[in-house]
Motif scaffolding. Structure first.
Motif, PDB file in Angstrom:
ATOM      1  N   SER A  15      33.833 -28.962  49.888  1.00  0.00           N
ATOM      2  CA  SER A  15      32.761 -29.951  49.916  1.00  0.00           C
ATOM      3  C   SER A  15      32.996 -31.091  50.890  1.00  0.00           C
ATOM      4  CB  SER A  15      32.558 -30.535  48.515  1.00  0.00           C
ATOM      5  OG  SER A  15      32.050 -29.563  47.634  1.00  0.00           O
ATOM      6  N   GLY A  16      34.139 -31.102  51.598  1.00  0.00           N
ATOM      7  CA  GLY A  16      34.448 -32.185  52.524  1.00  0.00           C
ATOM      8  C   GLY A  16      35.706 -32.891  52.082  1.00  0.00           C
ATOM      9  N   LYS A  17      35.723 -34.198  52.244  1.00  0.00           N
ATOM     10  CA  LYS A  17      36.886 -34.973  51.833  1.00  0.00           C
ATOM     11  C   LYS A  17      36.878 -35.140  50.320  1.00  0.00           C
ATOM     12  CE  LYS A  17      37.576 -37.403  56.168  1.00  0.00           C
ATOM     13  NZ  LYS A  17      37.750 -38.716  56.842  1.00  0.00           N
ATOM     14  N   GLY A  18      37.971 -35.713  49.810  1.00  0.00           N
ATOM     15  CA  GLY A  18      38.039 -35.964  48.374  1.00  0.00           C
ATOM     16  C   GLY A  18      38.582 -34.781  47.607  1.00  0.00           C
ATOM     17  N   PRO A  19      38.647 -34.927  46.290  1.00  0.00           N
ATOM     18  CA  PRO A  19      39.227 -33.858  45.467  1.00  0.00           C
ATOM     19  C   PRO A  19      38.338 -32.627  45.426  1.00  0.00           C
ATOM     20  CG  PRO A  19      38.303 -35.612  44.097  1.00  0.00           C
ATOM     21  CD  PRO A  19      38.222 -36.095  45.511  1.00  0.00           C
ATOM     22  N   GLY A  20      38.976 -31.459  45.280  1.00  0.00           N
ATOM     23  CA  GLY A  20      38.244 -30.200  45.159  1.00  0.00           C
ATOM     24  C   GLY A  20      38.150 -29.785  43.703  1.00  0.00           C
ATOM     25  N   GLY A  21      38.194 -28.455  43.487  1.00  0.00           N
ATOM     26  CA  GLY A  21      38.189 -27.944  42.122  1.00  0.00           C
ATOM     27  C   GLY A  21      36.922 -27.200  41.764  1.00  0.00           C
ATOM     28  N   VAL A  22      36.988 -26.531  40.618  1.00  0.00           N
ATOM     29  CA  VAL A  22      35.863 -25.772  40.066  1.00  0.00           C
ATOM     30  C   VAL A  22      35.690 -26.187  38.611  1.00  0.00           C
ATOM     31  CG1 VAL A  22      34.984 -23.472  39.492  1.00  0.00           C
ATOM     32  CG2 VAL A  22      36.313 -23.803  41.595  1.00  0.00           C
ATOM     33  N   ARG A  23      34.443 -26.385  38.197  1.00  0.00           N
ATOM     34  CA  ARG A  23      34.138 -26.610  36.789  1.00  0.00           C
ATOM     35  C   ARG A  23      33.134 -25.553  36.337  1.00  0.00           C
ATOM     36  NH1 ARG A  23      38.043 -28.888  37.275  1.00  0.00           N
ATOM     37  NH2 ARG A  23      38.569 -31.090  36.922  1.00  0.00           N
ATOM     38  N   LYS A  24      33.211 -25.187  35.050  1.00  0.00           N
ATOM     39  CA  LYS A  24      32.380 -24.110  34.511  1.00  0.00           C
ATOM     40  C   LYS A  24      31.635 -24.577  33.265  1.00  0.00           C
ATOM     41  CE  LYS A  24      35.707 -20.599  36.090  1.00  0.00           C
ATOM     42  NZ  LYS A  24      36.557 -19.459  35.675  1.00  0.00           N
ATOM     43  N   ALA A  25      30.413 -24.079  33.128  1.00  0.00           N
ATOM     44  CA  ALA A  25      29.619 -24.353  31.931  1.00  0.00           C
ATOM     45  C   ALA A  25      29.033 -23.046  31.426  1.00  0.00           C
ATOM     46  CB  ALA A  25      28.500 -25.347  32.241  1.00  0.00           C
ATOM     47  N   ALA A  26      29.218 -22.775  30.140  1.00  0.00           N
ATOM     48  CA  ALA A  26      28.648 -21.568  29.532  1.00  0.00           C
ATOM     49  C   ALA A  26      27.163 -21.784  29.303  1.00  0.00           C
ATOM     50  CB  ALA A  26      29.349 -21.280  28.207  1.00  0.00           C
ATOM     51  N   ILE A  27      26.353 -20.877  29.867  1.00  0.00           N
ATOM     52  CA  ILE A  27      24.904 -21.023  29.715  1.00  0.00           C
ATOM     53  C   ILE A  27      24.249 -19.659  29.849  1.00  0.00           C
ATOM     54  CG2 ILE A  27      24.362 -21.490  32.154  1.00  0.00           C
ATOM     55  CD1 ILE A  27      22.607 -23.851  30.877  1.00  0.00           C
ATOM     56  N   SER A  28      23.238 -19.401  29.025  1.00  0.00           N
ATOM     57  CA  SER A  28      22.579 -18.090  29.012  1.00  0.00           C
ATOM     58  C   SER A  28      21.280 -18.132  29.804  1.00  0.00           C
ATOM     59  CB  SER A  28      22.273 -17.667  27.566  1.00  0.00           C
ATOM     60  OG  SER A  28      23.451 -17.582  26.805  1.00  0.00           O
ATOM     61  N   LEU A  29      20.953 -17.002  30.407  1.00  0.00           N
ATOM     62  CA  LEU A  29      19.645 -16.861  31.034  1.00  0.00           C
ATOM     63  C   LEU A  29      18.561 -16.832  29.957  1.00  0.00           C
ATOM     64  CD1 LEU A  29      20.415 -14.136  33.731  1.00  0.00           C
ATOM     65  CD2 LEU A  29      20.379 -16.619  34.023  1.00  0.00           C
ATOM     66  N   ARG A  30      17.359 -17.257  30.326  1.00  0.00           N
ATOM     67  CA  ARG A  30      16.204 -17.163  29.436  1.00  0.00           C
ATOM     68  C   ARG A  30      15.180 -16.263  30.110  1.00  0.00           C
ATOM     69  NH1 ARG A  30      15.318 -23.600  28.502  1.00  0.00           N
ATOM     70  NH2 ARG A  30      17.256 -24.071  27.394  1.00  0.00           N
ATOM     71  N   ASP A  31      14.829 -15.171  29.447  1.00  0.00           N
ATOM     72  CA  ASP A  31      13.941 -14.175  30.068  1.00  0.00           C
ATOM     73  C   ASP A  31      14.483 -13.752  31.427  1.00  0.00           C
ATOM     74  OD1 ASP A  31      12.165 -14.343  27.909  1.00  0.00           O
ATOM     75  OD2 ASP A  31      11.144 -16.054  28.821  1.00  0.00           O
ATOM     76  N   ASN A  32      15.820 -13.642  31.482  1.00  0.00           N
ATOM     77  CA  ASN A  32      16.539 -13.240  32.692  1.00  0.00           C
ATOM     78  C   ASN A  32      16.422 -14.264  33.819  1.00  0.00           C
ATOM     79  OD1 ASN A  32      18.348 -11.163  33.544  1.00  0.00           O
ATOM     80  ND2 ASN A  32      16.832 -10.498  35.057  1.00  0.00           N
ATOM     81  N   ARG A  33      16.053 -15.497  33.475  1.00  0.00           N
ATOM     82  CA  ARG A  33      15.855 -16.510  34.501  1.00  0.00           C
ATOM     83  C   ARG A  33      16.816 -17.699  34.323  1.00  0.00           C
ATOM     84  NH1 ARG A  33       9.288 -17.116  35.525  1.00  0.00           N
ATOM     85  NH2 ARG A  33       8.943 -14.943  36.133  1.00  0.00           N
ATOM     86  N   LEU A  34      17.146 -18.293  35.475  1.00  0.00           N
ATOM     87  CA  LEU A  34      17.959 -19.505  35.501  1.00  0.00           C
ATOM     88  C   LEU A  34      17.132 -20.627  36.131  1.00  0.00           C
ATOM     89  CD1 LEU A  34      20.763 -20.942  35.147  1.00  0.00           C
ATOM     90  CD2 LEU A  34      21.220 -20.290  37.534  1.00  0.00           C
ATOM     91  N   GLN A  35      17.053 -21.756  35.439  1.00  0.00           N
ATOM     92  CA  GLN A  35      16.391 -22.943  35.985  1.00  0.00           C
ATOM     93  C   GLN A  35      17.450 -23.989  36.311  1.00  0.00           C
ATOM     94  OE1 GLN A  35      13.646 -24.093  32.827  1.00  0.00           O
ATOM     95  NE2 GLN A  35      11.925 -23.452  34.096  1.00  0.00           N
ATOM     96  N   LEU A  36      17.408 -24.478  37.536  1.00  0.00           N
ATOM     97  CA  LEU A  36      18.308 -25.555  37.953  1.00  0.00           C
ATOM     98  C   LEU A  36      17.478 -26.720  38.479  1.00  0.00           C
ATOM     99  CD1 LEU A  36      21.088 -23.606  39.916  1.00  0.00           C
ATOM    100  CD2 LEU A  36      21.142 -24.353  37.530  1.00  0.00           C
ATOM    101  N   HIS A  37      17.854 -27.910  38.071  1.00  0.00           N
ATOM    102  CA  HIS A  37      17.231 -29.141  38.553  1.00  0.00           C
ATOM    103  C   HIS A  37      18.365 -29.955  39.167  1.00  0.00           C
ATOM    104  CE1 HIS A  37      14.116 -32.526  37.492  1.00  0.00           C
ATOM    105  NE2 HIS A  37      14.352 -32.434  38.775  1.00  0.00           N
ATOM    106  N   VAL A  38      18.365 -30.085  40.482  1.00  0.00           N
ATOM    107  CA  VAL A  38      19.524 -30.593  41.219  1.00  0.00           C
ATOM    108  C   VAL A  38      19.142 -31.877  41.952  1.00  0.00           C
ATOM    109  CG1 VAL A  38      21.296 -30.052  42.926  1.00  0.00           C
ATOM    110  CG2 VAL A  38      20.310 -28.207  41.528  1.00  0.00           C
TER     111      VAL A  38
END
Length: 506
Positions: free
Chosen positions: A417-440
């Protein structure tokens, strides 16, 4: 020692001197609250007073590092546009000489009261050589605050298994004929807990009980507690320090989350369920809530994490707050959604519908470093899909939001992502009607991701180059981008009426 007023005037002049220089930094946030210059941490005193939202924050006005704490101050009429105000509190008295630490606000008799922890170091060891007391300051206009002559209003911890030095971050509210206050604490053998007090005048306080205490992997200190009613549940929000990682959870230095239950106001005990995180990203701490005239329970947190590298310090500022989030309950779980008032900042919409794709795709006009993005994806037969944001191929920069279908997991990867700390974070979440909604929400050096309507949220600071504004979609099999909407976001900060402070206009 300079008086509270004199220290505030001096600190305001210091911030005024460098704020224009700070504004030039390309990581400077456009629609998140950050200090005009130098250091910020916990949001404090979040309140709705005389038709406006007031947000205070831990502030060191003399450097971009943590130091003796003042209270910075901003206000908003609509949760979208903000106005910086003069500093509200300075560490001016013997009881708060080393910091006006975190606290809260409440309206009483038309006046706004701030309740905070006064801190004084008594030696070199910051864990054992300190004296913390609870204090009040009051304002008739929400701008200028006077510390009351009765301070401190709480001077010693109660008897029992309560650590004598660490009790702080009072959150005050009214229930019936009484005012109540909850404080962060720990036991003598380092287990987090919260203390409950009661008062009929905000000045004389009676200790009721240890309202809740950690068991097992629940940390050594609970900071920044907040207790409120939501639907038919009592909600305790707190930030436990020292929780150990478990699987994909608790990989930040400290955590912030909530427990649901019922507070017995007679016994002072909260009967509660398990601890749940409020945010699954990297940078979220010390959340605080208020309730407004619409009945919304609004939450804002510090968008940073202790002991993380903060590249913006090079440019004489550090720290910011999250966007305001509206809290609701759904099937016994907290849902956090961005305040709908933020729509007022949208401009220049670009949208697409029903785009079939596999491998990788860029869409014309879907790009930017200061944007709001809404995406709905039908996973079809894909096992992995997602989007890359803040892409700069020349510098090999990208931030990845990846959904793994079989694992039912959303990943936030900032290793490139550039400078600064890296890393990966994970969140358990299920699809709804096989769909994923993201609001970013992307704002120069931050990303907030609301998944499945706020069922899970992931927040992180990132520090890419100025040219990193690309966005692309990817998948290992065909997916359908059911819809994508992008808006550029306007600047959130407005110039308010002139406030003459110490001979200058701020």
């Amino acid at each position: 020692m300079l008086s509270n007023k004199q220290q505030i005037e001096e600190a305001n002049r210091e911030v005024e001197k460098i704020k224009k220089e700070v504004e030039k930094n390309h990581w400077r946030l456009a629609y998140h609250l950050a200090p005009q210059a130098n250091w910020m941490n916990d949001p404090n005193g979040f309140s709705f007073y005389k038709g406006e939202y007031h947000l205070f924050y831990q502030h060191h006005p003399y450097s971009p590092e943590w130091g003796p704490m003042f209270w910075g101050h901003a206000k908003s009429r609509d949760l979208a546009h903000w106005e910086h105000l003069p500093i509200a509190l300075a560490p001016s008295e013997d009881y708060d000489v080393d910091g006006c630490f975190s606290g809260s606000a409440i309206e009483k008799d038309g006046k706004l009261y701030l309740m905070y922890t006064g801190n004084k170091w008594t030696g070199e060891n910051r864990d054992t050589d300190l004296k913390q007391v609870q204090c009040l300051a009051v304002s008739e206009d929400g701008l200028t605050f006077e510390k009351i002559k009765e301070n401190p209003v709480m001077t010693e911890t109660p008897e029992g298994d309560i650590h004598p030095y660490h009790w702080r971050d009072p959150k005050v509210w009214q229930e019936g004929d009484y005012y109540y206050c909850i404080l962060g604490s720990k036991t003598k053998d380092e287990k987090g807990q919260v203390l409950l007090y009661r008062s009929n005048d905000l000045i004389s306080w009676e200790f009721l009980n240890v309202a809740a205490k950690g068991e097992g992997n629940f940390g050594f200190m609970w900071e920044c507690p907040d207790l409120f009613r939501l639907d038919d549940q009592d909600v305790l929000i707190m930030s436990p320090q020292g929780v150990h990682p478990e699987g994909d959870l608790y990989h930040n230095l400290h955590q912030s989350g909530y427990i649901l239950g019922t507070l017995n106001y007679e016994t002072g005990v909260l009967d509660h369920g398990p601890f749940e995180l409020l945010d699954y990203g990297f940078d979220f701490y010390a959340p605080q809530t208020t309730i407004d005239d619409k009945g919304q329970r609004v939450m804002i947190a510090w968008m940073a994490m202790w002991e993380n590298e903060m590249p913006e310090q090079e440019f004489r500022w550090a720290g910011a707050t999250t966007l305001p989030r509206i809290l609701t309950l759904n099937n016994g779980k907290m849902v956090s959604e961005p305040a709908p008032e933020l729509k007022a900042l949208r401009q220049n919409e670009v949208s697409f519908e029903n785009i079939k794709m596999d491998k990788e795709l860029q869409l014309t006009g879907i790009e930017g470093e200061c944007i709001e993005l809404r995406v709905t994806i039908d996973a079809k037969e894909a096992s992995t899909f997602g989007l890359k944001v803040r892409v700069n191929e020349e510098e090999n920069e990208e931030t990845l939001l990846t959904y793994q279908v079989e694992e039912e997991t959303l990943l936030f990867d900032r290793n490139r992502s550039g400078k600064g700390p890296g890393g990966v974070r994970k969140a358990a979440i299920s699809l709804r009607d096989n769909r994923l909604q993201l609001h970013v929400f992307i704002d120069h050096s931050s990303i907030e991701v609301f998944a499945q309507g706020g069922e899970k949220v992931m927040t992180g600071r990132i520090y890419p180059s100025e040219k990193a504004n690309g966005i692309s979609f990817f998948a290992d099999q065909e997916i359908v981008i059911v819809s994508v909407e992008k808006w550029e976001m306007k600047q959130a900060f407005v110039e308010g009426p002139t406030n003459n402070v110490g001979g200058m206009n701020v």
